[in-house]
Scaffold this active site. Sequence first.
Site, PDB file in Angstrom:
ATOM      1  N   GLU A 172       8.880  43.562  34.391  1.00  0.00           N
ATOM      2  CA  GLU A 172      10.024  44.315  34.927  1.00  0.00           C
ATOM      3  C   GLU A 172       9.615  44.966  36.230  1.00  0.00           C
ATOM      4  OE1 GLU A 172      11.867  47.308  32.403  1.00  0.00           O
ATOM      5  OE2 GLU A 172      11.781  45.936  30.690  1.00  0.00           O
ATOM      6  N   GLU A 211       7.225  48.593  26.541  1.00  0.00           N
ATOM      7  CA  GLU A 211       7.006  50.001  26.883  1.00  0.00           C
ATOM      8  C   GLU A 211       6.866  50.904  25.662  1.00  0.00           C
ATOM      9  OE1 GLU A 211       9.743  51.374  29.868  1.00  0.00           O
ATOM     10  OE2 GLU A 211       9.245  49.771  31.250  1.00  0.00           O
TER      11      GLU A 211
HETATM   12  C1  FCB Z   1      12.414  50.364  31.768  1.00  0.00           C
HETATM   13  C2  FCB Z   1      13.047  49.761  30.536  1.00  0.00           C
HETATM   14  C3  FCB Z   1      14.304  48.988  30.818  1.00  0.00           C
HETATM   15  C4  FCB Z   1      15.142  49.663  31.877  1.00  0.00           C
HETATM   16  C5  FCB Z   1      14.314  49.968  33.094  1.00  0.00           C
HETATM   17  C6  FCB Z   1      15.086  50.593  34.227  1.00  0.00           C
HETATM   18  O1  FCB Z   1      11.709  51.502  31.395  1.00  0.00           O
HETATM   19  O2  FCB Z   1      12.139  48.895  29.907  1.00  0.00           O
HETATM   20  O3  FCB Z   1      14.991  48.818  29.613  1.00  0.00           O
HETATM   21  O4  FCB Z   1      15.744  50.773  31.354  1.00  0.00           O
HETATM   22  O5  FCB Z   1      13.272  50.829  32.741  1.00  0.00           O
END
Ligand code: FCB
Length: 473
Positions: A368, A173
């Site tokens: 994620e 990110e």
């Molecule tokens: C993302 C991050 C991770 C966590 C999730 C909820 O943006 O990569 O570290 O904080 O959100």
Amino acid sequence: MTDHPTPPDTTTFPEHFLWGAATASYQIEGAVREDGRGPTIWDTFSHTPGRVRGGDTGDVAADHYHRVEQDVALMRDLNLDAYRFSIAWSRVIPDGDGAIEPRGLAFYRHLVTTLRAAGIEPVITLYHWDLPQALQDRGGWANRATADAFVRYAAVVHDALGSHVDTWMTLNEPWCAAFLGHASGEHAPGLTDPRASLRAAHHLLLAHGDATAAMRRAAGPEHRFGIVPNLYGVQPGSDRPEDHAAAHLIDGLQNRMWLDTTLKGQYPTDVRAIFARFSALDAIEDGDEARIAQPLDLLGINYYQQHHVAAGDGQGLGSPFPGGDEVAFLPSAQPRTAMGWGVEPDGLRDLLVRLHEEYGSPPIMVCENGACFDDVVDDHGRIHDPDRRDFIAAHVDAVERAIEAGVDVRGYFVWSLLDNFEWAHGYERRFGIVHVDYETQRRTVKSSGAWYRDHIAATKAAAAGATVSVVDA
Ligand code: FCB
């Protein structure tokens, strides 16, 4: 949301699809002063009063640094194929670009060999936001030299762990690192300087490209390289042209800025205009865009929600986007998680299809996806979290629908394996499929985790059955 477990649909996922869970170093490891680890921008930030809710820090976190065997056993019990985690740069090179700390490398070597022994594939993220403080003291990501330091660090880790690890993600990110870190100041290093945020964004992208090229030169054919942007569907609040323009602006900064550079080798024109507006164009030197666009084996994506936007009144201060004060962010009309994020699984399906159709994306891994809800521990110590389970099931289903539409998706990683330090929200926000009692460090699988475990088993059985019947035929 219902309280009925969603029956696992098992038919579409390819046999070698990776089912995993993800974490990040600063969020789980603790042990911040052990074995030569150097301080990071998140140590500094979390220890600065007022920055993190309740004054929480990652000093202890989920104490994973001391619990590798236990945590890997937990992953095996959850039937995980793969575990995505990040390396703390300052454990390996405490001041960012100086001496190498062998104890830091030994910790990660132990982790990856323990994973391999348990039959779990390690997926490494090299940078999940914990920049060595010593590099920040020299300008951090706003300084081009930080990209060179990252290339060296990546090569050191790849050299040390490459014989155990095939899948390498450079950055997690970069949008958050650049804009939450340097424009809104919500994340470390906590700056509110739009020009610095754009310079940081460019240097992060350059670091990704150059590190990928450096690792690739030394890599075996089994090694796969990628990056993990956080991508969103961006929906205009109405058919008004101004709202469409707002959606286009945010799509540029949230999605196209990272995709057009890494996959097509150029910044979108409207994003360049933002660089120009904040006097940051000089950061982009001749040849940089070609260096950023290294061939990738995988595109990792993190998906949580969609943005809904309208033309703003110029009052939207605090928007994380440089130039985003022209945009108003609207709440989702769908049910929302405890973060206030709309539950919009169709947005994940649409995003995957977009990546396939508009970008001819390399194979994709959902690195994620997950949800924060307020968990309740019952009198028997159990955590029944049907909302999280339904969230995960609905998004797994969205991935399946994308695969059916022809998108090449290779894996899905739940955020997160464990409850952990949720950045500026501290420990109050829980995303784990495994509960962590921070007093005792006891781990308890939530009902969402049990569902995920059973879903993985059922999916694998179906994939194996399908293979057998093909062979039989
Ligand atoms: C993302 C991050 C991770 C966590 C999730 C909820 O943006 O990569 O570290 O904080 O959100």
